[in-house]
Design a protein around this motif. Structure first.
Motif, PDB file in Angstrom:
ATOM      1  N   SER A   1       0.840   2.331  -3.502  1.00 55.42           N
ATOM      2  CA  SER A   1      -0.215   2.363  -4.189  1.00 55.42           C
ATOM      3  C   SER A   1      -0.532   3.444  -4.855  1.00 55.42           C
ATOM      4  O   SER A   1       0.270   4.440  -4.728  1.00 55.42           O
ATOM      5  N   CYS A   2      -1.165   3.329  -6.099  1.00 49.31           N
ATOM      6  CA  CYS A   2      -1.452   4.504  -6.918  1.00 49.31           C
ATOM      7  C   CYS A   2      -2.644   5.242  -6.247  1.00 49.31           C
ATOM      8  O   CYS A   2      -3.059   6.344  -6.862  1.00 49.31           O
ATOM      9  N   HIS A   3      -3.381   4.630  -5.281  1.00 52.83           N
ATOM     10  CA  HIS A   3      -4.612   5.335  -4.854  1.00 52.83           C
ATOM     11  C   HIS A   3      -3.990   6.493  -3.940  1.00 52.83           C
ATOM     12  O   HIS A   3      -3.093   6.169  -3.086  1.00 52.83           O
ATOM     13  N   PRO A   4      -4.752   7.815  -4.090  1.00 52.83           N
ATOM     14  CA  PRO A   4      -4.116   8.851  -3.215  1.00 52.83           C
ATOM     15  C   PRO A   4      -4.334   8.709  -1.676  1.00 52.83           C
ATOM     16  O   PRO A   4      -3.579   9.341  -0.901  1.00 52.83           O
ATOM     17  N   ASP A   5      -5.301   7.965  -1.334  1.00 51.62           N
ATOM     18  CA  ASP A   5      -5.558   7.569   0.104  1.00 51.62           C
ATOM     19  C   ASP A   5      -4.615   6.730   0.741  1.00 51.62           C
ATOM     20  O   ASP A   5      -4.393   6.732   2.079  1.00 51.62           O
ATOM     21  N   LEU A   6      -3.963   6.054  -0.060  1.00 54.04           N
ATOM     22  CA  LEU A   6      -2.924   5.195   0.511  1.00 54.04           C
ATOM     23  C   LEU A   6      -1.419   5.455   0.021  1.00 54.04           C
ATOM     24  O   LEU A   6      -0.563   5.021   0.728  1.00 54.04           O
ATOM     25  N   HIS A   7      -1.285   6.144  -1.041  1.00 54.81           N
ATOM     26  CA  HIS A   7      -0.010   6.442  -1.555  1.00 54.81           C
ATOM     27  C   HIS A   7       0.808   7.293  -0.573  1.00 54.81           C
ATOM     28  O   HIS A   7       0.233   8.240  -0.008  1.00 54.81           O
TER      29      HIS A   7
ATOM     30  N   HIS B   1       0.839  -1.161   0.015  1.00 56.60           N
ATOM     31  CA  HIS B   1       0.046  -0.079  -0.143  1.00 56.60           C
ATOM     32  C   HIS B   1       0.784   1.114  -0.001  1.00 56.60           C
ATOM     33  O   HIS B   1       0.356   2.172  -0.345  1.00 56.60           O
TER      34      HIS B   1
END
Length: 288
Positions: free
Chosen positions: A176-182, A173
């Motif tokens: 990760s590419c997700h803004p809430d995890l990156h 994570h």
């Protein structure tokens, strides 16, 4: 009562056996002229000492009986009276503490930040040992591994520091590419594949040099432990008041070195023995 006892003894043709009186007994040599007198009791061993003394001293006064009883002492009491206690001078003179105290100021002249202080303890010699043993282990295992450098090792250590206070559900994570995890500082420092390669090959000692009868359970960490203890002693001179006690490093994972103690605030983890001074500075540590 005395008359009744005499009649019974006379009827059975026996010598008088009035308690408290002396009865004649023949000696073992059957000498008619030799007569031994003793109190007429059924079993002498069960008779109290005071009764024996009183029966043998009927013609003496009560003061003489009390004097005879007062002279009787048990064997251990006599031995106690023979002891002679002496005072012995056990005073000792402690040597004068003449060692220097406090940190080595010459080593911290240009160390203004916590990172610079950290590098004073985790110095270049220790880092070079880790880099060499990690690359050697990958070669011994025949793995497709790009040898690491000192800079990459520092990036790997920095990422682990950040993961300690910025926690996510899984390792991947952080990239990760997700803004809430990156997490940009981690992904920009090192790719995920490089991080996992270092993590799987990280070593501090040569396994091929481990003796067959090895008794050191932290053999693989021994260079780091010895190197840190040397730096602790070199960078700070401990004060006169010191103590040695146990310390626990919290661990909830799996390890054969983990210990449990339900009576402690930290109930599971690695147990260490630490030597610290009055300021709390640990100058030496060793695994239990």
């Amino acid at each position: 009562m005395d008359t009744l006892l005499r009649d019974i003894c006379a009827f059975e043709d026996l010598p008088e056996c009035i308690p408290g009186e002396e009865t004649p007994m023949e000696s073992e040599e059957d000498d008619e002229d030799t007569i031994v007198y003793r109190p007429a009791f059924a079993d002498d061993d069960d008779v109290p000492l005071s009764t024996v003394l009183k029966s043998s001293t009927q013609d003496e006064s009560s003061d003489d009986v009390d004097a005879a009883l007062s002279t009787f002492t048990e064997p251990h009491a006599r031995q106690e009276g023979q002891r002679r206690w002496k005072k012995k001078d056990n005073s000792t003179t402690l040597p004068q503490f003449t060692e220097k105290e406090g940190y080595n100021a010459d080593e911290f002249v240009n160390s203004d930040t916590p990172t610079e202080v950290f590098f004073k303890y985790f110095d270049k010699d220790i880092r070079e040992k880790i880099v060499f043993e990690t690359n050697l282990y990958a070669v011994q295992k025949g793995r497709n591994f790009q040898p690491i450098t000192d800079r990459e090792l520092l990036g790997f250590i920095g990422i682990n520091f950040m993961m300690g206070y910025h926690q996510l559900p899984a390792l991947h994570h952080f990239w990760s590419c997700h803004p809430d995890l990156h997490v940009s500082p981690i992904s920009e420092t090192m790719p995920r594949t490089c991080f996992t390669d270092i993590l799987s090959n990280l070593h501090l000692n040569n396994n091929m040099e481990m003796p067959d009868n090895n008794q050191d359970r932290v053999y693989k960490l021994r260079p780091l432990i010895d190197g840190m203890n040397e730096r602790f002693a070199f960078l700070y001179n401990m004060k006169k008041q010191q103590s040695i006690d146990e310390s626990i490093i919290l661990l909830k994972g799996r390890s054969s070195l983990k210990q449990y103690n339900l009576m402690k605030p930290i109930k599971q983890g690695y147990k260490l023995w630490c030597r610290a001074d009055i300021t709390g500075y640990i100058g030496q540590f060793e695994r239990d």
